[in-house]
Motif scaffolding. Structure first.
Motif, short mmCIF file in Angstrom:
data_model
loop_
_atom_site.label_atom_id
_atom_site.label_comp_id
_atom_site.label_asym_id
_atom_site.label_seq_id
_atom_site.Cartn_x
_atom_site.Cartn_y
_atom_site.Cartn_z
N GLY A 79 24.04 -11.89 -59.98
CA GLY A 79 22.86 -11.04 -60.17
C GLY A 79 22.25 -11.24 -61.54
N GLN A 80 22.32 -12.48 -62.03
CA GLN A 80 21.79 -12.72 -63.38
C GLN A 80 20.30 -12.42 -63.45
N GLN A 81 19.64 -12.45 -62.29
CA GLN A 81 18.21 -12.15 -62.30
C GLN A 81 17.92 -10.76 -62.84
N SER A 82 18.89 -9.87 -62.63
CA SER A 82 18.65 -8.51 -63.09
C SER A 82 18.69 -8.44 -64.61
N ARG A 83 19.11 -9.51 -65.23
CA ARG A 83 19.15 -9.51 -66.69
C ARG A 83 17.99 -10.28 -67.28
N ILE A 84 16.96 -10.51 -66.49
CA ILE A 84 15.83 -11.27 -66.98
C ILE A 84 14.62 -10.37 -67.19
N GLY A 85 13.93 -10.59 -68.29
CA GLY A 85 12.62 -9.96 -68.46
C GLY A 85 11.58 -11.07 -68.46
N PHE A 86 10.43 -10.80 -67.84
CA PHE A 86 9.42 -11.86 -67.73
C PHE A 86 8.08 -11.32 -68.21
N VAL A 87 7.43 -12.08 -69.09
CA VAL A 87 6.09 -11.70 -69.54
C VAL A 87 5.13 -12.81 -69.13
N PHE A 88 4.12 -12.42 -68.35
CA PHE A 88 3.19 -13.41 -67.81
C PHE A 88 2.08 -13.72 -68.81
N GLN A 89 1.28 -14.74 -68.44
CA GLN A 89 0.14 -15.11 -69.28
C GLN A 89 -0.84 -13.96 -69.46
N GLU A 90 -1.08 -13.24 -68.34
CA GLU A 90 -1.90 -12.04 -68.43
C GLU A 90 -0.95 -10.85 -68.51
N PRO A 91 -1.45 -9.72 -68.98
CA PRO A 91 -0.55 -8.56 -69.08
C PRO A 91 0.04 -8.16 -67.73
N THR A 92 -0.69 -8.43 -66.62
CA THR A 92 -0.17 -8.16 -65.28
C THR A 92 0.33 -6.73 -65.16
N LEU A 93 -0.53 -5.78 -65.49
CA LEU A 93 -0.17 -4.38 -65.33
C LEU A 93 -0.80 -3.84 -64.05
N MET A 94 -0.21 -2.77 -63.52
CA MET A 94 -0.80 -2.13 -62.36
C MET A 94 -1.94 -1.25 -62.87
N PRO A 95 -3.18 -1.56 -62.52
CA PRO A 95 -4.31 -0.82 -63.11
C PRO A 95 -4.35 0.65 -62.68
N TRP A 96 -3.71 0.96 -61.55
CA TRP A 96 -3.77 2.34 -61.05
C TRP A 96 -2.68 3.22 -61.67
N ALA A 97 -1.81 2.63 -62.47
CA ALA A 97 -0.70 3.41 -63.01
C ALA A 97 -0.84 3.54 -64.53
N SER A 98 -0.38 4.67 -65.06
CA SER A 98 -0.42 4.88 -66.50
C SER A 98 0.51 3.89 -67.20
N VAL A 99 0.35 3.79 -68.50
CA VAL A 99 1.23 2.93 -69.29
C VAL A 99 2.69 3.31 -69.03
N PHE A 100 2.95 4.62 -69.03
CA PHE A 100 4.32 5.09 -68.79
C PHE A 100 4.85 4.56 -67.46
N ASN A 101 4.06 4.73 -66.40
CA ASN A 101 4.54 4.32 -65.08
C ASN A 101 4.65 2.81 -64.95
N ASN A 102 3.79 2.08 -65.66
CA ASN A 102 3.91 0.63 -65.66
C ASN A 102 5.23 0.19 -66.28
N VAL A 103 5.54 0.79 -67.41
CA VAL A 103 6.77 0.40 -68.11
C VAL A 103 8.00 0.86 -67.34
N ALA A 104 7.86 2.00 -66.63
CA ALA A 104 9.00 2.55 -65.91
C ALA A 104 9.32 1.77 -64.63
N LEU A 105 8.37 0.96 -64.18
CA LEU A 105 8.52 0.31 -62.88
C LEU A 105 9.87 -0.38 -62.63
#
Lengths: 264, 269
Positions: A79-105
């Motif tokens: 399950g090494q994938q669960s230890r990965i964080g990925f940052v895309f070229q674009e911020p790739t945030l959910m526009p309908w969710a607050s900053v809090f909910n985006n980070v909490a995802l």
């Protein structure tokens, strides 16, 4: 040309002879070999179309290699994938969710209890300097702030390996420099491992302890350069002769890689 | 600078509201005048004043009919919304189901509902037949728009959900449906008007044979009786109903999207 890479025994993750041919016949990667040691800051530098992003996606498990293999340190366990964080070229945030909910995802998807989520989201937002913006929506933020949210989301699972795919390419230089410094500070504070894809020689040298230069047609490792300058690095480093020297070698390697590679 | 601009905005806004009202007043006055000057009998063309009088005099009858039509429209709309969204989600989850059923959804859409209505009236009780017509016309835009929305999810966000091991259900609920929401709401806005049209078409088709008493039935009945002012009064109510439905759905759209979607943002933000 085969250059000595890190000993695979102490690698966190290693790509072994990895190839990727897309269904349309395009060969993105062939014989790609490189390893990432725990705690390292590796920059993948190369011209556009050399397969840097594809290589990163393969490490993340978002894409399967068609040849070769990805080997993880046994210490990471399954399950090494669960230890990965990925940052895309674009911020790739959910526009309908607050900053809090985006980070909490990521935590919500893992089923972490809500009380714990709130605490961790607040901590990580403080870390990226957005403690006061939890209730804002992505469109209310500047490009640099959105990218910080994206980084906060990647950090919230406390990943062993943070993968960043040209995250600051679309930002202005002032914001980019600031985010470079912040990223370095977080990397040192969290003692995590980073693989950073970029097409900027200056950014790769400033940030990383090792630059992996890739060539295109098909994508492969062309040369590796150690950047033996001590951390923490700051504005002083950016204007030092030492930095200039590393940039020159990286530039030369990149120029040779482009000459050796196929069409850009 | 900004005060200057808001001044201009206000003038713009006043023109947007004022001009259509001005046109309406002119047109109604011309109509009234033409009927009076030319002495046109009411069974040929009633004057606006007489239409309003009829509207008032027949109010209990007409309001009752309006409610009947509105209830059918509302039921048809709710069923179309639920059916369209559910079917789109089903199509999105299973390609086999999509391939099997999508052509029939299209056939249902392209066959004129006026032609289907008489058949439905043979096989179904009238209320159900009218409802079915409202549903048939209204569900397709919801289906088509929701399908488009579910397929327009940001690729990187899809990757992100895969990276964190989201299940299909979580991906649907937390990613696909929210990102399809603007499309779904757009479909609903079209469906609202169409379900009214469907209900009216079916009521007209049921005609005098119908036991129902919706507004369209009133129009048909008044036509047989040459009660032209009442036809106009009923028509007025129908279009008012259509306008209200449209604005209610636009309001819903605005309330749901104002925090995040480009379509609902005001210019200065």
């Amino acid at each position: 040309m085969v250059l000595p890479t890190a000993s695979h025994f102490d690698a966190l993750v290693a790509l072994r002879n990895v190839g990727k041919t897309f269904p349309n016949g395009i060969v993105a990667l062939a014989g790609l070999d490189f390893a990432v040691r725990p705690g390292e800051f590796v920059a993948l530098l190369g011209p556009s179309g050399c397969g840097k992003s594809t290589a990163l996606r393969i490490v993340a498990g978002l894409s399967e290699p068609t040849a070769g293999s990805v080997e993880w340190s046994p210490a990471t366990g399954r399950g090494q994938q669960s230890r990965i964080g990925f940052v895309f070229q674009e911020p790739t945030l959910m526009p309908w969710a607050s900053v809090f909910n985006n980070v909490a995802l990521p935590l919500k998807l893992k089923g972490v209890p809500a009380a714990k989520i709130a605490e961790r989201v607040e901590a990580v937002l403080d870390r990226v300097g957005l403690g006061a913006f939890g209730r804002a929506f992505p469109r209310e933020l500047s490009g640099g702030m959105r990218m910080r949210v994206s980084i906060a989301r990647a950090l919230i699972t406390e990943p062993q390996l943070l993968l960043l795919d040209e995250p600051f390419a679309a930002l202005d230089e002032i914001t980019r420099f600031k985010l470079n410094d912040d990223l370095l500070r977080m990397w040192q504070a969290l003692r995590t491992t980073i693989v950073f894809v970029t097409h900027s020689v200056f950014e790769s040298v400033y940030l990383s302890s090792r630059v992996v230069v890739m060539a295109a047609g098909p994508g492969r490792v062309f040369r590796e350069l150690a950047v033996d300058a001590s951390y923490p690095r700051d504005r002083g480093f950016r204007t030092s002769a030492e930095y200039g020297g590393f940039c020159r070698s990286a530039s030369e390697a990149l120029a040779q890689a482009m000459a050796a590679g196929g069409e850009a | 600078m900004s005060a200057h601009r808001s001044d201009r905005d206000r003038r713009e806004q006043a023109l947007r509201v004022g001009l259509p009202i001005f046109v309406l007043v002119i047109a109604v006055a011309a109509w009234e005048l033409a009927v009076r000057l030319a002495n046109i009998p009411p069974y040929v063309l009633p004057a606006p004043g007489q239409i309003l009088q009829t509207l008032f005099a027949d109010r209990s009858l007409l309001v009752h009919s309006l409610l009947v039509t509105l209830v059918t429209t509302f039921e048809g709309f709710v069923l179309a919304a639920a059916g369209g969204i559910a079917l789109a989600v089903l199509f999105n989850q299973s390609r086999l189901i999509e391939y099997s059923l999508y052509p029939y959804a299209v056939i249902l859409q392209v066959t004129p509902v006026v032609a289907i209505a008489p058949l439905l009236l043979i096989y179904l009780p009238q209320h159900l037949a009218v409802l079915a017509c409202a549903w048939i016309v209204a569900f397709f835009p919801v289906l088509a728009n929701t399908t488009l929305g579910l397929n327009s999810v940001d690729r990187n966000l899809t990757d992100l959900f895969a990276l964190y091991g989201a299940s299909r259900g979580e991906t649907l609920w937390r990613l696909k449906l929210p990102s399809a929401l603007p499309y779904i709401l757009g479909g609903l806005r079209i469906a609202g008007g169409l379900s009214l049209i469907g209900a009216v078409v079916a009521e007209i088709a049921a005609g005098s044979a119908g036991a129902g008493s919706g507004l369209a039935y009133r129009i048909a009945e008044s036509g047989y009786r040459l009660n032209i002012p009442r036809m106009f009064a009923a028509l007025l109510l129908l279009s008012a109903a259509g306008i209200v439905i449209f604005y209610l759905l636009s309001l819903l759209n605005y309330l749901a999207l104002r925090r995040w979607h480009e379509s609902a943002l005001t210019a200065d933000k």
